[in-house]
Write an enzyme that holds these catalytic residues in place. Structure first.
Site, PDB file in Angstrom:
ATOM      1  N   GLU A 295       0.820  -1.210   0.000  1.00 38.63           N
ATOM      2  CA  GLU A 295       0.000   0.000   0.000  1.00 38.63           C
ATOM      3  C   GLU A 295       0.859   1.267   0.000  1.00 38.63           C
ATOM      4  OE1 GLU A 295      -2.859   0.636   3.287  1.00 38.63           O
ATOM      5  OE2 GLU A 295      -4.434   0.490   1.774  1.00 38.63           O
TER       6      GLU A 295
ATOM      7  N   HIS B 227       7.367 -26.706   0.817  1.00 39.33           N
ATOM      8  CA  HIS B 227       6.535 -27.681   0.110  1.00 39.33           C
ATOM      9  C   HIS B 227       5.507 -26.973  -0.768  1.00 39.33           C
ATOM     10  CE1 HIS B 227       8.011 -31.146   2.515  1.00 39.33           C
ATOM     11  NE2 HIS B 227       8.317 -30.171   3.333  1.00 39.33           N
TER      12      HIS B 227
ATOM     13  N   LYS C 234     -14.585   2.716  -3.200  1.00 38.94           N
ATOM     14  CA  LYS C 234     -15.461   3.182  -2.114  1.00 38.94           C
ATOM     15  C   LYS C 234     -16.591   4.044  -2.661  1.00 38.94           C
ATOM     16  CE  LYS C 234     -11.825   3.383   1.441  1.00 38.94           C
ATOM     17  NZ  LYS C 234     -11.029   4.331   2.263  1.00 38.94           N
TER      18      LYS C 234
END
Lengths: 402, 402
Positions: A249, A275, A391
């Site tokens: 960010e 793994h 938003k």
């Protein structure tokens, strides 16, 4: 002659250091290690509820979660933290099952005071139990709607300084209040941050570490656009998430020349991800740097016993090893295997032991590194304009329906 | 004329499809949806222990964990799964605290039968409680040392077919045994996988989806070298981890021309990571594709009540919404905001509802996608040679000490 340009050169480390020093007054997180914690400690001492429900998202929770997760396996906390971060109804329901509502303190944390996830969950929780100063404390900017609400209802409030961004707020009230309630020695936590702060600004050890690393990453950002943190302890998964937010960010930005910058963070846990992701590092395209994080002392002597199972002769060499030794040697072996490949840039950070002082050093080190890289690539490290559009779309859509 | 080359051209979709069909007999996971589950179901019915401790790592646990985490929030399982994956001593200690050893079934899962983490933990657990057929079941290749050990002690064993790799083993005994014990309808699980299998191999809907996506990713792999899965439910965090192993370990390879290939997987959770990684996607360098995963029906009607808090007028538009609706609209708004940016390739997968049938469809779809991409880039999708060197270094180092 007139001259203008749409490119930039990487400035000298001393110039970058001066830029950082110039923003100390302006950017709040630099001075957090030096704050007075008296009020927080006095408040924390009085909390008797056993469950602490933190309602917040992103910067309001990631740092606290990182430190809590790092410490909780080896500490004897008599309180439990619960994190209400998401609007996923199945998640809210599951977390509620683990709470005794009557024995819960709700910490509502939102810098702006109008974070949609936080207020929606707060609204819902308020329909389940009456919120008052007895069971609810607010952490927000001092002039936010959330603080106004708290004042009206005479709830305790803690202020988030305006110039401390969410992802740089772990050493502010955002992290200190819940951690102090939990029983973490927050002065020792700040001491760790302070040590790194002073070392950096006095141009000692951490100055060299941070400057060299930042410079390498920036000079090679187009070749190595992915930065992997490979942490050899399950307790560092929260730290990895915090790092991803801080790095992504802060540095995913359009710079002063209008160029899209990005260093992409990835968090791995060893040995589990040997793994999984390791194959990709070892044989995949050379687009990654890798930072290994090891714990020198797990303060744990649990051994792998000999002679409990027969028939596994090939694995006898683990007998009588401590698990702490085994995981350390697994990290060393992975590091050596990358070193032998020769073309994967990597570094190793060793945390001395599992305590608040050492995790604070690590986190403050990463905050400074982020600030320095931000200066090198000439972006605003502290804003996040790219998330505003979503938003607005959400608000328009939902208002439309109403 | 003689001719040789060190580059390759991307083959036609039909050619790639033929390559995939040619390996159906050879690569075991393709036929797993069609297996007989009678023995597993009969065994599972008899398990009365309440705690199921799975000892395994990587492909032995990631798929089971993904399905367990997806289902557990909305299911009423009367058993609990515990995952002993790591050699971190603090992690082992913490997980042991949550077990009643006397009321625990241990499932020891290792394809090779000599996985160092798994055998080390098994050795340690065997010093805490006597292991016998009453409390211990082995899942491994039928000629491994682990199976030999089980046979000697008359423990129940389940076979992992040799031609099914760890990261492709979720629909084998590796996933089916623990999930059946838990109470998951494993036939319905396999039905989901079967539906995708048939649709793909009959060149219907899933053939188009998978071929087009694979082709796009391969044609643009140097420009978009990072593939983000952005899952809008906390229940999909396990799926994300499974995807990261599947994608990274399968595709991070040196191809037939000696070129290092890589598509780098990243897993995000919405809306939490709107407050973290989203800024980097929106304003950072254009090196990422994004796949959104949404859940159409959370089967949850929990609402955000109106009138519980006053003073938040700007957020009144969430009042009386269900959280399920809110998270869905948050996903839609984020998708729309990327669409408006115009230069970030993205797609959207919607899971109909939270059940085993639908998660199996998603996972089998991703397995096929991985196989197809592997064929396009001309690698061996099913091995992992890059992790061997670290194992050898570890062994040499530890043997040296003994």
């Amino acid at each position: 002659m007139q001259y203008s340009k749409s490119f930039y050169q990487i400035k000298s480390s001393q110039t970058i250091f001066n830029y950082v020093k110039d923003e100390i007054e302006q950017i709040g997180y630099y001075s957090l290690p030096f704050q007075d914690t008296t009020k927080i400690k006095e408040y924390a001492k009085k909390v008797s509820k056993k469950h602490i429900a933190i309602v917040g998202i992103g910067g309001s929770t990631l740092g606290t979660f990182a430190i809590y997760q790092f410490l909780k396996r080896t500490s004897e906390f008599d309180k439990k933290l619960h994190f209400f971060e998401t609007t996923d109804p199945t998640d809210i329901k599951q977390r509620l099952k683990k709470l005794d509502l009557e024995d819960t303190l709700f910490l509502i944390i939102s810098k702006s005071g109008t974070t949609i996830e936080t207020i929606s969950i707060f609204k819902y929780l308020s329909s389940l139990i009456k919120m008052s100063n007895e069971n609810c404390t607010i952490i927000s900017e001092n002039d936010s709607k959330l603080t106004a609400f708290a004042n009206k209802h005479k709830m305790t409030t803690f202020d988030i300084p305006k110039n401390v961004g969410g992802r740089f707020s772990v050493f502010s009230t955002v992290g200190l209040v819940p951690l102090a309630i939990l029983g973490v020695d927050i002065d020792n936590l700040l001491k760790g941050a302070k040590e790194v702060h002073n070392s950096f600004f006095e141009q000692k050890e951490y100055y060299d570490i941070i400057m060299e690393k930042a410079r390498f990453m920036v000079e090679n950002k187009n070749r190595f656009n992915i930065n992997v943190v490979f942490s050899y302890s399950a307790s560092l998964e929260g730290f990895n998430k915090w790092y991803i937010q801080l790095w992504g960010e802060s540095l995913g930005k359009i710079n002063i020349n209008g160029t899209k910058q990005a260093l992409t963070p990835i968090g791995l846990i060893g040995p589990v991800d040997q793994h999984s992701f390791l194959q990709l590092i070892a044989e995949g395209k050379r687009d990654k740097t890798v930072t290994f994080i090891k714990v020198a002392d797990f303060q744990d002597e649990t051994k792998i016993p000999a002679n409990t199972l027969e028939g596994f002769d090939d694995l006898d060499y683990v007998d009588n090893l401590t698990f702490a030794k085994l995981i350390d040697e697994q990290a060393n072996a992975t590091i050596k295997s990358l070193k032998e490949l020769g073309d994967i840039p990597h570094d190793v950070i060793t945390i001395n032991r599992v305590d608040e002082f050492n995790i604070a050093k690590l986190m403050y080190n990463y905050q400074l590194l982020t600030s320095v890289v931000g200066k090198f690539v000439q972006i605003n490290t502290y804003n996040q304009p790219g998330v505003e559009s979503g938003k607005k779309i959400l608000k328009a859509k939902l208002k439309d329906k109403g």
